[in-house]
Design an enzyme around this catalytic site. Structure first.
Site, mmCIF file in Angstrom:
data_model
loop_
_atom_site.group_PDB
_atom_site.id
_atom_site.type_symbol
_atom_site.label_atom_id
_atom_site.label_comp_id
_atom_site.label_asym_id
_atom_site.label_seq_id
_atom_site.Cartn_x
_atom_site.Cartn_y
_atom_site.Cartn_z
ATOM 1 N N ILE A 112 39.467 75.372 13.454
ATOM 2 C CA ILE A 112 39.980 74.005 13.548
ATOM 3 C C ILE A 112 41.500 73.988 13.558
ATOM 4 C CG2 ILE A 112 37.921 73.035 12.504
ATOM 5 C CD1 ILE A 112 39.476 72.720 9.889
ATOM 6 N N GLU A 154 42.319 74.657 1.480
ATOM 7 C CA GLU A 154 42.375 73.493 0.600
ATOM 8 C C GLU A 154 43.503 73.546 -0.427
ATOM 9 O OE1 GLU A 154 38.650 71.852 2.158
ATOM 10 O OE2 GLU A 154 39.365 73.884 1.931
ATOM 11 N N ARG A 160 43.949 88.490 -1.367
ATOM 12 C CA ARG A 160 44.752 89.155 -0.345
ATOM 13 C C ARG A 160 45.028 88.187 0.801
ATOM 14 N NH1 ARG A 160 42.458 93.292 2.728
ATOM 15 N NH2 ARG A 160 44.542 93.723 3.509
ATOM 16 N N LEU A 196 45.576 87.919 4.416
ATOM 17 C CA LEU A 196 45.340 88.794 5.563
ATOM 18 C C LEU A 196 46.332 88.549 6.693
ATOM 19 C CD1 LEU A 196 41.425 88.765 5.690
ATOM 20 C CD2 LEU A 196 42.966 90.239 4.383
ATOM 21 N N PRO A 208 49.907 86.495 6.681
ATOM 22 C CA PRO A 208 50.864 85.602 6.014
ATOM 23 C C PRO A 208 51.384 84.474 6.911
ATOM 24 C CG PRO A 208 51.370 87.891 5.512
ATOM 25 C CD PRO A 208 50.315 87.914 6.577
ATOM 26 N N THR A 225 49.779 82.705 9.454
ATOM 27 C CA THR A 225 48.848 81.576 9.528
ATOM 28 C C THR A 225 48.539 81.023 8.143
ATOM 29 O OG1 THR A 225 46.999 83.160 9.590
ATOM 30 C CG2 THR A 225 47.808 82.326 11.698
#
Length: 756
Positions: free
Chosen positions: A482, A722, A645, A647, A649, A651
């Site tokens: 999305i 969120e 973690r 995966l 940074p 995004t």
């Protein structure tokens, strides 16, 4: 013809990109150049356009229609109402999608009952969109009007316990200790009432469904949804169609954040049109119609906190009342956070619903926590002021090392690091202890902070991986993106597993025919689908090792998978770099055009249930307030996040920034106003419903605490969608108090409230 979609691929020369490396979205170029097609943009021959007609009353019955003027518009083909619609199943159970709450789901054009204002009552089908729109404006609906009730505040006396059958919902636990007595006996007490108005989703992409009908009757549906398989399930069940006759696709989704979890009414309307005319049909909702389905529910809360003089919490009480529809019990986890975040021996939590003549609310980013954590964190700020204690010091004083509700340990919890990192970067130690201490020009300057928490979830999913003879790796699962970067991070996981350049890996998703995946929600896609992708690729690793042995490669004769390194397109022994063999050579020597593997990810529930799994954040905010104009400017935000973690940074940071912006909107701008005389939302467009724009947003800095959680997922990741929003509105509210000395407990904090 149901042809497979071509997924985006990283540009040539991207090379090897291990997880943890900041990487631009591989679908970014397609989006900014217009190559990415959304639900309303897929071409079809002989396409029919549909426009929905909505009710003008909030409750009653449809007595009939006057359609002559509408049918006279050139190009109009048919007008569908409940009187002439295609066959739909009668049992309400068939309308329950995978995220439906308890109750009976809304059924578009099913009968003559009007349940809320804006309900679709007819569908106009025409050869052009313009003709359909013109005719829709000429449809006259005759009603028998009944008295409605849409006023939550006037109906609080009807609050009741909710039915609890909704995935992800946990009812508040029983009282812990004696919160009433502990409150009465404590020297410092805070009682705070909070009000949060309705908010509506306003993603860039309008809700739309394009139903493309093949000659054999197969329906390929491009739907704006967060779960293609959920929409397929809904369509096949509602209309009694075999699953093999329906394919739903959502390769690109222009934002959703909860609004696409459930099928919205344009989907069944478009299918009705296609079945009725035996042609391809497209239905796109207008921006105004986007306000005629679910929303973040209006909520009223009361928080009571009590503490000793040193800040030790003695009692926490948190009650919430929210609205739902007459036909479903939409529920959220609003108050439970207050029993988890801080150590306290006496806790009461309560949550009730009031049913109103409105559409069922739906999840909106950080559902429940957005309101519940706001109330708790503003009340904590009030308590700190009452004790004359630094707000951060109060939180550290009551830091919970284990879950206060049941004593379970956290799988990981780096919240202390979030507090430290955020406070240092923000300069919190320089904060003036009292309000109204700093003024620059005509503005008061204030600093506020708040804590955030969200669940770290993992569901089940399947993934398929195929390594081709030319070294290309194609991985697939019916996931959704999305705008969060799913295409990119899934490709990164797969590329790292087999040591391939990122441009040689593609991830297929957004298609209901692909291996099963959960609906994209709850910040669980990376932990779930990502772990499934990793599992499928690890199966390929084993097959490649077996090939090496079969081909008589002596170096690998006694090797195990954990002895191997996959890098630069080759497989080698970890302790012997000279043993490297290209993956393409292994397939070529085996005379194979490819190898493939399937993997089913099932959460280790027995292990996971031993822990509380959560993400955390610490949000620090600086505001400038002009009391004469009532304006609030959020000048600086530092959000420090612990989410396992990270995966990607790049995004991940974008997700947190987006959450912060939405949190500012929740605090200052977003509120859907209702006129209860008509039971109708009034500011139903972007001219009157205020969202944060560029001028509202200034400096936002995101920090990630070092965390690696192998309980939540084998990748060590948790999820960041969120958590970026939670706590932001509370931090803004607390900063406004620090600037002005005024405590405002309702959102949004509009100029009129600031000026009072």
């Amino acid at each position: 013809m149901n042809l497979p979609l071509q997924p985006p691929v990283a540009i040539p020369g991207t090379g090897h990109v291990p997880t943890g490396t900041g990487t631009p979205r591989i679908d970014g170029r397609a989006k900014v150049t217009g190559q990415a097609r959304y639900a309303a943009e897929w071409p079809a021959t002989d396409l029919v356009y549909g426009v929905a007609v909505n009710s003008t009353i909030a409750k009653g019955r449809i007595l009939g229609f006057s359609l002559q003027e509408a049918e006279a518009v050139p190009g109009v083909l048919k007008i569908i109402t409940h009187l002439n619609r295609p066959h739909m199943r009668g049992n309400g159970l068939f309308y329950k999608d995978m995220t439906a709450p308890a109750g009976k789901p809304f059924r578009a054009l099913y009968d003559d009952v009007v349940r809320y204002s804006g309900q679709p009552v007819a569908l106009v089908l025409a050869e052009t969109f313009e003709a359909a729109r013109e005719a829709a404006g000429r449809v006259e609906t005759h009603y028998e009007v009944e008295e409605h009730d849409t006023n939550l505040l006037a109906a609080m006396g009807r609050a009741r316990e909710p039915r609890k059958m909704k995935a992800g919902f946990s009812a508040p636990p029983k009282d812990k200790g004696d919160p009433t007595a502990a409150f009465a006996n404590a020297p410092h007490q805070v009682v705070a009432d909070f009000y949060h108005g309705v908010e509506h989703h306003n993603p860039m992409e309008l809700f739309a469904s394009t139903v493309i009908r093949d000659a054999d009757g197969h329906l390929t549906i491009y739907d704006k949804t967060q779960g293609s398989q959920n929409s397929r399930w809904y369509v096949s069940q509602v209309f009694g169609l075999p699953k093999k006759k329906v394919t739903v696709r959502n390769p690109y989704v222009g934002g959703a954040f909860g609004s696409g979890l459930r099928p919205q009414y344009q989907l069944p309307l478009a299918v009705m049109g296609s079945l009725a005319l035996e042609r391809s049909v497209r239905v796109v909702l207008t921006r105004q119609q986007m306000f005629t389905f679910g929303h973040r529910p209006e909520t009223v809360q009361r928080v009571k906190l009590a503490a000793d003089a040193d800040g030790t919490l003695r009692s926490i009480s948190h009650d919430a009342v929210a609205e739902t529809s007459r036909f479903e019990d939409y529920v959220e986890v609003v108050v439970n956070w207050s029993g988890q975040l801080y150590a306290c021996d006496n806790v009461h939590l309560g949550y009730k619903l009031v049913d109103l003549d409105q559409y069922t609310p739906i999840d909106m980013r950080a559902p429940g926590a957005a309101h519940g954590m706001h109330a708790l964190e503003v009340a904590m700020d009030e308590l700190a002021a009452d004790i004359d204690m630094d707000p951060l010091a109060l939180r550290l004083k009551n830091y919970a090392e284990v879950n206060p509700a049941d004593g379970k340990p956290f799988s990981t919890k780096a919240l202390r690091d979030c507090y430290r990192l955020g406070a240092e970067r923000f300069g919190w130690s320089e904060r003036a202890p009292l309000p109204r201490a700093r003024r620059e020009g005509h503005e008061w300057v204030g600093w506020g902070m708040a804590t955030g928490q969200w669940d770290a979830m993992q569901m089940f999913a399947r993934a398929h991986a195929r390594l081709h003879a030319d070294g290309r790796l194609v991985v697939s699962s019916a996931a959704s993106d999305i705008g969060t970067g799913t295409y990119t991070v899934m490709s990164m996981i797969a590329a790292e597993a087999l040591g391939l350049p990122l441009e040689q890996v593609s991830f297929q998703m957004g298609d209901s025919t692909l291996p099963v995946a959960p609906i994209e929600g709850g910040s669980s896609h990376v932990t779930t689908v990502g772990s499934a992708v990793q599992g499928a690729c690890e199966k390929l690793q084993k097959q490649l090792l077996a090939l090496a042995r079969k081909q008589g490669r002596v170096a690998f004769a006694r090797a195990r998978v954990h002895d191997l390194v996959f890098a630069r397109g080759s497989m080698a022994l970890r302790d012997d770099p000279g043993s490297a063999v290209p993956l393409t050579a292994l397939l070529a020597d085996g005379q194979l055009d490819g190898i493939e593997a399937k993997y089913l990810l099932l959460p280790d529930i027995l292990e996971q249930r031993k822990f509380v799994r959560a993400t955390h954040s610490a949000v620090f905010v600086e505001v400038r307030v002009d009391e004469e104009l009532g304006t609030v400017r959020v000048m600086r935000v530092v959000s420090a996040v612990a989410a396992g973690r990270i995966l990607n940074p790049t995004t991940a940071r974008s997700q947190i920034v987006g959450g912060v912006i939405w949190g500012i909107g929740e605090a200052l701008h977003e509120h859907t106003e209702a006129d209860h005389r008509f039971g109708r939302f009034m500011n139903h467009d972007l001219a009157q419903y205020h969202v944060s724009v560029n001028a509202d947003i200034h400096d936002i800095e995101v920090l990630f605490a070092d965390e690696d959680d192998r309980v939540v997922s084998s990748l060590g990741a948790k999820g960041v969608g969120e958590i970026g929003l939670v706590g932001v509105s509370a931090a803004v509210s607390n900063a406004i108090y620090h600037a002005t000395g005024k405590r405002i407990r309702s959102t949004p904090i509009t100029p009129d409230k600031v000026m009072r």
